[in-house]
Design a protein around this motif. Structure first.
Motif, PDB file in Angstrom:
ATOM      1  N   GLY A  67      19.276  35.040 -19.326  1.00 31.03           N
ATOM      2  CA  GLY A  67      20.003  33.947 -18.687  1.00 31.03           C
ATOM      3  C   GLY A  67      19.836  32.588 -19.333  1.00 31.03           C
ATOM      4  N   GLU A  68      19.231  31.679 -18.573  1.00 35.08           N
ATOM      5  CA  GLU A  68      19.165  30.272 -18.971  1.00 35.08           C
ATOM      6  C   GLU A  68      18.348  30.029 -20.227  1.00 35.08           C
ATOM      7  N   HIS A  69      17.520  30.984 -20.617  1.00 34.47           N
ATOM      8  CA  HIS A  69      16.697  30.799 -21.814  1.00 34.47           C
ATOM      9  C   HIS A  69      17.361  31.321 -23.086  1.00 34.47           C
ATOM     10  N   LEU A  70      18.543  31.889 -22.946  1.00 34.24           N
ATOM     11  CA  LEU A  70      19.269  32.363 -24.121  1.00 34.24           C
ATOM     12  C   LEU A  70      20.206  31.262 -24.618  1.00 34.24           C
ATOM     13  N   PRO A  71      20.229  30.990 -25.915  1.00 40.55           N
ATOM     14  CA  PRO A  71      21.145  29.963 -26.423  1.00 40.55           C
ATOM     15  C   PRO A  71      22.591  30.414 -26.263  1.00 40.55           C
ATOM     16  N   VAL A  72      23.480  29.448 -26.113  1.00 40.41           N
ATOM     17  CA  VAL A  72      24.903  29.758 -25.997  1.00 40.41           C
ATOM     18  C   VAL A  72      25.371  30.544 -27.214  1.00 40.41           C
ATOM     19  N   ASN A  73      24.926  30.118 -28.371  1.00 35.39           N
ATOM     20  CA  ASN A  73      25.195  30.837 -29.616  1.00 35.39           C
ATOM     21  C   ASN A  73      23.959  31.676 -29.942  1.00 35.39           C
ATOM     22  N   LEU A  74      24.048  32.987 -29.736  1.00 34.22           N
ATOM     23  CA  LEU A  74      22.884  33.853 -29.945  1.00 34.22           C
ATOM     24  C   LEU A  74      22.390  33.837 -31.387  1.00 34.22           C
ATOM     25  N   ALA A  75      23.251  33.423 -32.309  1.00 31.11           N
ATOM     26  CA  ALA A  75      22.822  33.327 -33.705  1.00 31.11           C
ATOM     27  C   ALA A  75      21.717  32.294 -33.882  1.00 31.11           C
ATOM     28  N   GLN A  76      21.559  31.400 -32.890  1.00 32.66           N
ATOM     29  CA  GLN A  76      20.505  30.399 -32.957  1.00 32.66           C
ATOM     30  C   GLN A  76      19.131  30.982 -32.584  1.00 32.66           C
ATOM     31  N   LEU A  77      19.107  32.173 -31.991  1.00 31.80           N
ATOM     32  CA  LEU A  77      17.839  32.724 -31.508  1.00 31.80           C
ATOM     33  C   LEU A  77      16.823  32.964 -32.631  1.00 31.80           C
ATOM     34  N   PRO A  78      17.208  33.561 -33.770  1.00 29.71           N
ATOM     35  CA  PRO A  78      16.240  33.687 -34.859  1.00 29.71           C
ATOM     36  C   PRO A  78      15.735  32.333 -35.369  1.00 29.71           C
ATOM     37  N   MET A  79      16.602  31.320 -35.327  1.00 28.27           N
ATOM     38  CA  MET A  79      16.184  29.982 -35.744  1.00 28.27           C
ATOM     39  C   MET A  79      15.107  29.449 -34.802  1.00 28.27           C
ATOM     40  N   ILE A  80      15.356  29.586 -33.493  1.00 24.16           N
ATOM     41  CA  ILE A  80      14.389  29.116 -32.502  1.00 24.16           C
ATOM     42  C   ILE A  80      13.060  29.842 -32.669  1.00 24.16           C
ATOM     43  N   ALA A  81      13.131  31.148 -32.920  1.00 22.52           N
ATOM     44  CA  ALA A  81      11.906  31.934 -33.084  1.00 22.52           C
ATOM     45  C   ALA A  81      11.088  31.445 -34.276  1.00 22.52           C
ATOM     46  N   GLY A  82      11.749  31.181 -35.385  1.00 18.94           N
ATOM     47  CA  GLY A  82      11.039  30.692 -36.558  1.00 18.94           C
ATOM     48  C   GLY A  82      10.449  29.315 -36.340  1.00 18.94           C
ATOM     49  N   ILE A  83      11.228  28.433 -35.731  1.00 18.35           N
ATOM     50  CA  ILE A  83      10.739  27.078 -35.462  1.00 18.35           C
ATOM     51  C   ILE A  83       9.547  27.114 -34.514  1.00 18.35           C
ATOM     52  N   ALA A  84       9.632  27.933 -33.455  1.00 17.46           N
ATOM     53  CA  ALA A  84       8.537  28.018 -32.485  1.00 17.46           C
ATOM     54  C   ALA A  84       7.252  28.466 -33.156  1.00 17.46           C
ATOM     55  N   ALA A  85       7.348  29.462 -34.033  1.00 16.26           N
ATOM     56  CA  ALA A  85       6.156  29.951 -34.729  1.00 16.26           C
ATOM     57  C   ALA A  85       5.550  28.860 -35.608  1.00 16.26           C
ATOM     58  N   VAL A  86       6.392  28.166 -36.357  1.00 15.29           N
ATOM     59  CA  VAL A  86       5.885  27.113 -37.242  1.00 15.29           C
ATOM     60  C   VAL A  86       5.280  25.967 -36.427  1.00 15.29           C
ATOM     61  N   ARG A  87       5.951  25.560 -35.341  1.00 13.13           N
ATOM     62  CA  ARG A  87       5.413  24.474 -34.510  1.00 13.13           C
ATOM     63  C   ARG A  87       4.051  24.854 -33.927  1.00 13.13           C
ATOM     64  N   ALA A  88       3.912  26.106 -33.462  1.00 16.31           N
ATOM     65  CA  ALA A  88       2.645  26.538 -32.875  1.00 16.31           C
ATOM     66  C   ALA A  88       1.531  26.556 -33.909  1.00 16.31           C
ATOM     67  N   LEU A  89       1.825  27.059 -35.083  1.00 17.85           N
ATOM     68  CA  LEU A  89       0.819  27.106 -36.147  1.00 17.85           C
ATOM     69  C   LEU A  89       0.412  25.699 -36.575  1.00 17.85           C
ATOM     70  N   ALA A  90       1.385  24.806 -36.680  1.00 18.77           N
ATOM     71  CA  ALA A  90       1.074  23.427 -37.063  1.00 18.77           C
ATOM     72  C   ALA A  90       0.237  22.729 -36.001  1.00 18.77           C
ATOM     73  N   ALA A  91       0.508  23.028 -34.717  1.00 14.23           N
ATOM     74  CA  ALA A  91      -0.243  22.399 -33.630  1.00 14.23           C
ATOM     75  C   ALA A  91      -1.698  22.863 -33.619  1.00 14.23           C
ATOM     76  N   GLU A  92      -1.914  24.151 -33.885  1.00 11.84           N
ATOM     77  CA  GLU A  92      -3.268  24.704 -33.854  1.00 11.84           C
ATOM     78  C   GLU A  92      -4.024  24.497 -35.159  1.00 11.84           C
ATOM     79  N   LEU A  93      -3.298  24.488 -36.267  1.00  8.58           N
ATOM     80  CA  LEU A  93      -3.916  24.386 -37.590  1.00  8.58           C
ATOM     81  C   LEU A  93      -3.185  23.310 -38.401  1.00  8.58           C
ATOM     82  N   PRO A  94      -3.375  22.040 -38.032  1.00  7.39           N
ATOM     83  CA  PRO A  94      -2.615  20.974 -38.684  1.00  7.39           C
ATOM     84  C   PRO A  94      -2.833  20.893 -40.190  1.00  7.39           C
ATOM     85  N   GLU A  95      -3.961  21.414 -40.662  1.00  9.57           N
ATOM     86  CA  GLU A  95      -4.208  21.378 -42.105  1.00  9.57           C
ATOM     87  C   GLU A  95      -3.233  22.261 -42.881  1.00  9.57           C
ATOM     88  N   LEU A  96      -2.535  23.162 -42.182  1.00  6.51           N
ATOM     89  CA  LEU A  96      -1.569  24.037 -42.844  1.00  6.51           C
ATOM     90  C   LEU A  96      -0.140  23.504 -42.783  1.00  6.51           C
TER      91      LEU A  96
END
Length: 283
Positions: free
Chosen positions: A89-118
């Motif tokens: 539902g509400e957590h799915l992007p209108v354009n589903l093609a954006q979902l892989p983009m969101i997944a990649g960004i989320a992973a990078v943001r999380a890694l940067a937050a926990e390991l800023p040296e990377l």
């Protein structure tokens, strides 16, 4: 602290439950010591209308984990993050093609937050690999993303986002890979110390929550994702699976708003390539 037989601590699910009890992502966690595949379990759960969007399936070990094109995903017990996220539902992007983009960004943001040296070394290899390195030629793979979507009468019922991240593996415990794909690495190898996987998983959930709330427009998502792609500007060999493994050589010049890769071949012709049809690698 509970540990596995190889002395690696398991995820602290109680700590996660406290940190994420009111969160949009991670509020419910199905946890397994060992499971064939978190994706399989997530699909079974997602068909239940009572399972809310944002629920997680997490395992210490997968005995039959898979990536794109049915490749095996191997990781020793309690050393990686093995997570499948249920989105509805509400957590799915209108354009589903954006979902892989969101997944990649989320992973990078999380890694940067926990390991800023990377932060300066974090990037993505189109379409679904999480990388560590300055450029595509030298970067190593630290994680991967797999997305599967279910439709009912041409309407999206749910999506499952599988994310695997190599966290505390030593060089000896990483899998052997063919010479034409990026070599694997782990966060531990990159920073020289053991990483708290529980903190990293909480950070990943928080990064997802930021991205699935309506504060980022599709353009913003595409722009951030494009800037993370190490593939752009690089010479690539593309294996066209749809055409019986036909090979295309060229330069990756851009990505569209729908996530397709634009490759210019040696004759100056542009090719628009979908993630499901190709494997890219350096020549």
């Amino acid at each position: 602290m509970i540990t596995t037989s190889n002395q690696h601590p398991v995820l602290n699910i109680a700590r996660m439950a406290v940190a994420l009890k009111d969160a949009a992502i991670g509020h419910d966690i199905d946890y397994f010591a060992s499971v064939p595949s978190t994706m399989q379990v997530a699909h079974q759960l997602a068909t239940d209308a009572s399972i809310r969007s944002g629920a997680l399936v997490v395992a210490e070990e997968q005995t039959a984990g898979i990536g794109r094109h049915q490749r095996r995903w191997e990781a020793p017990t309690a050393q990686a993050l093995l997570v499948s996220l249920i989105l509805k539902g509400e957590h799915l992007p209108v354009n589903l093609a954006q979902l892989p983009m969101i997944a990649g960004i989320a992973a990078v943001r999380a890694l940067a937050a926990e390991l800023p040296e990377l932060t300066d070394d974090l990037g993505l290899k189109w379409p679904n690999d999480i990388m560590l390195g300055e450029d595509l030629a030298s970067a190593k793979k630290v994680g991967g993303i797999l997305i599967e979507t279910s439709y009912v009468q041409e309407q999206v019922e749910y999506a499952i986002v599988g994310i695997g991240i190599n966290v505390n593996q030593t060089q000896e415990s990483l899998p052997q890979v063919p010479p034409n794909v990026p070599p694997p690495t782990s966060l531990r190898l990159a920073v020289g110390r053991t990483i708290d996987r529980t903190s990293l998983l909480i950070a990943l959930c928080r990064a997802w929550e930021e991205l699935v709330t309506p504060q980022d427009s599709p353009h913003d998502i595409h722009h951030e994702w494009r800037n993370l792609l190490l593939t752009l500007g690089q010479p690539v060999t593309v294996i066209l699976h749809r055409d019986g493994e036909r090979q295309l050589n060229g330069v990756a010049v851009d990505v569209t708003a729908d996530g397709a890769l634009v490759v210019m071949d040696e004759l100056g012709r542009s090719h628009l390539l979908d993630a499901g049809d190709v494997t890219t690698r350096l020549p």
